[in-house]
Design an enzyme around this catalytic site. Structure first.
Site, PDB file in Angstrom:
ATOM      1  N   THR A 107      -5.259 -54.802  33.398  1.00  0.00           N
ATOM      2  CA  THR A 107      -5.550 -53.874  32.296  1.00  0.00           C
ATOM      3  C   THR A 107      -4.378 -53.781  31.322  1.00  0.00           C
ATOM      4  O   THR A 107      -4.536 -53.296  30.201  1.00  0.00           O
ATOM      5  CB  THR A 107      -5.817 -52.456  32.834  1.00  0.00           C
ATOM      6  N   ASP A 199      10.885 -62.390  30.776  1.00  0.00           N
ATOM      7  CA  ASP A 199      10.769 -61.151  31.558  1.00  0.00           C
ATOM      8  C   ASP A 199      12.155 -60.535  31.736  1.00  0.00           C
ATOM      9  O   ASP A 199      13.012 -61.091  32.437  1.00  0.00           O
ATOM     10  CB  ASP A 199      10.135 -61.458  32.924  1.00  0.00           C
TER      11      ASP A 199
END
Ligand code: URA
Length: 208
Positions: A107, A199
């Site tokens: 999500t 990241d």
């Protein structure tokens, strides 16, 4: 983007370029995160309130100032951790309150897994620390948490922002200034900032 303050400092731009570089190893990466965070904090705290105090120098008595406001640093776990030290060097009296949020891979929405804030606020100003303002979900959720806690003066300090994240934070919390080293082009389909730096957690902690 009237709430966004992008540092114009050449040191910030120089260090950010090294940070982006794929060949920069975790030790150097951590050093750069710490240094850039300190430089951004210097700019983000320019409007802190002070109160007059008297001080005795070796020669005489004079007046100076002390910080009036109690400052809280709120690193978003885990990648915000690397920003704390650089700011603590400048504001050693700051309290550090950790907020743990992870981004659900599907999500892309933030899920809270750590929050030990006491009932009543212990600080009057909070700097939220997160290197990457990507979708903005974690930043918006953290401001919600801090406002519910009772803190009214909140600033976001990050390294790189995506237009999507900036828009989300500005829309939900127009009163929160956003301090960044750079605004990048976009998010990719996995929610990474492009060109970005990859990241930020993995690159600091060597887990990539
Ligand atoms: N978080 C990161 O660490 N990097 C990105 O590009 C986006 C979110």
């Amino acid at each position: 983007m009237q709430n966004v303050i992008v540092s114009k400092h050449p040191l910030v731009a120089h260090k950010l370029t090294k940070l982006r570089d794929i060949s920069t190893e975790p030790k150097k990466f951590r050093e750069l995160v710490r240094e850039i965070a300190g430089l951004l904090c210097y700019e983000a705290t320019a409007d802190l309130e002070t109160m007059p105090v008297s001080v005795t120098t070796p020669l005489t008595e004079t007046t100076g100032v002390h910080l009036k406001e109690k400052i809280g640093l709120v690193p978003i776990l885990r990648s915000g951790l690397g920003m704390v030290e650089g700011i603590w060097e400048l504001v050693p009296g700051a309290e550090v309150w950790h907020i743990g949020l992870y981004r659900d891979e599907k999500t892309l929405k933030p899920v809270q897994y750590y929050n030990k804030l006491p009932l009543d606020p212990t600080v009057s100003v909070c700097l939220i620390l997160d290197p990457m303002l990507a979708t903005g979900g974690s930043a918006v959720a953290t401001v919600d948490i801090l406002k519910n806690w009772g803190v009214r003066k909140i600033k976001f300090v990050g390294l790189i922002g995506a237009p999507e994240g900036i828009k989300a934070l500005e829309t939900h919390h127009p009163d929160v200034p956003i301090h960044l080293a750079a605004i990048d082009e976009r998010l990719n389909e996995k929610g990474y900032i492009v060109p970005g730096l990859g990241d930020a957690g993995d690159r600091q902690f060597g887990t990539g």
